[in-house]
Enzyme design. Structure first.
Site, mmCIF file in Angstrom:
data_model
loop_
_atom_site.group_PDB
_atom_site.id
_atom_site.type_symbol
_atom_site.label_atom_id
_atom_site.label_comp_id
_atom_site.label_asym_id
_atom_site.label_seq_id
_atom_site.Cartn_x
_atom_site.Cartn_y
_atom_site.Cartn_z
ATOM 1 N N HIS A 93 -38.241 -27.879 10.516
ATOM 2 C CA HIS A 93 -38.691 -29.181 11.013
ATOM 3 C C HIS A 93 -37.917 -29.579 12.262
ATOM 4 O O HIS A 93 -36.897 -28.992 12.596
ATOM 5 C CB HIS A 93 -38.558 -30.257 9.941
ATOM 6 C CG HIS A 93 -39.639 -30.199 8.911
ATOM 7 N ND1 HIS A 93 -39.621 -30.973 7.785
ATOM 8 C CD2 HIS A 93 -40.779 -29.459 8.820
ATOM 9 C CE1 HIS A 93 -40.695 -30.717 7.047
ATOM 10 N NE2 HIS A 93 -41.406 -29.792 7.656
ATOM 11 N N ASP A 119 -38.109 -36.590 6.495
ATOM 12 C CA ASP A 119 -37.808 -35.638 5.421
ATOM 13 C C ASP A 119 -36.878 -36.158 4.336
ATOM 14 O O ASP A 119 -36.455 -35.381 3.476
ATOM 15 C CB ASP A 119 -37.189 -34.373 6.021
ATOM 16 C CG ASP A 119 -38.179 -33.547 6.793
ATOM 17 O OD1 ASP A 119 -39.392 -33.741 6.614
ATOM 18 O OD2 ASP A 119 -37.736 -32.697 7.579
ATOM 19 N N SER A 156 -46.666 -27.807 8.094
ATOM 20 C CA SER A 156 -45.996 -29.071 8.420
ATOM 21 C C SER A 156 -45.537 -29.159 9.874
ATOM 22 O O SER A 156 -45.258 -30.246 10.361
ATOM 23 C CB SER A 156 -44.800 -29.295 7.501
ATOM 24 O OG SER A 156 -43.799 -28.332 7.737
#
Length: 178
Positions: A95, A121, A55
């Site tokens: 992230h 998210d 990701s």
């Protein structure tokens, strides 16, 4: 192979066996002390993490080993890569901070997104949670070693690989014993 290992253990006298146990205990306790020392130095409950998904590509790839800090006086900033935990999930997520909301009273809320993901998210956060806060952050990425964590991933995804590694270590120890 295991028979040879057990035969070696049976041949040891009491003193040799206790010495082997103490040596093993010293190795384990040294590793724990190093880990706790890193926790204190970095301010992070988990100073080293492995990237488990793609990701964050191209910034980080699956298997990259990340080094984290989490000092309380450092502000979270847009563009920074953070590792956070969400209530109800055991595995931390790596992230980038996408949006930041700072209020006059000093509270900060932020939104994250994986570089390789098409949406933010919010779907990963706990039910009803729209923003992360500083208490959700495990650490901030300060450095990385590419693909070093693949061994960890292989050992978790392929249990036979784990036993093969442990078997190789046992053979190595037997061959290189004094």
């Amino acid at each position: 192979m295991l028979d040879a290992l057990f035969d070696d253990v049976k041949r040891m006298n009491k003193r040799q066996f206790i010495y082997q146990l103490l040596s093993f205990g010293m190795i384990v306790s040294s590793a724990l002390m190093i880990w706790k020392g890193l926790m204190v130095l970095t301010g992070s409950e988990s100073p080293i993490v492995v990237v488990l998904s793609g990701s964050m590509e191209p910034a980080f790839h699956r298997g990259d080993l990340l080094f984290l800090t989490n000092y309380p006086d450092e502000p979270v900033r847009v563009g920074e890569i953070v590792v956070f935990k969400v209530e109800g999930r055991d595995i931390p997520i790596v992230h980038r901070v996408l949006k930041l909301h700072e209020k006059n009273n000093g509270t900060v809320k932020f939104l994250t997104k994986g570089d390789n993901n098409s949406v933010d998210d919010r779907g990963l956060y706990a039910q009803g949670q729209l923003w992360l806060t500083k208490k959700d952050v495990v650490g901030r990425t300060r450095g990385f070693l590419p693909y070093v964590g693949m061994v960890t991933i292989y050992m978790n995804e392929y249990p036979k690989f784990k036993f093969a590694v442990l078997g190789c270590l046992a053979i190595y120890v037997l061959v290189h014993r004094e």
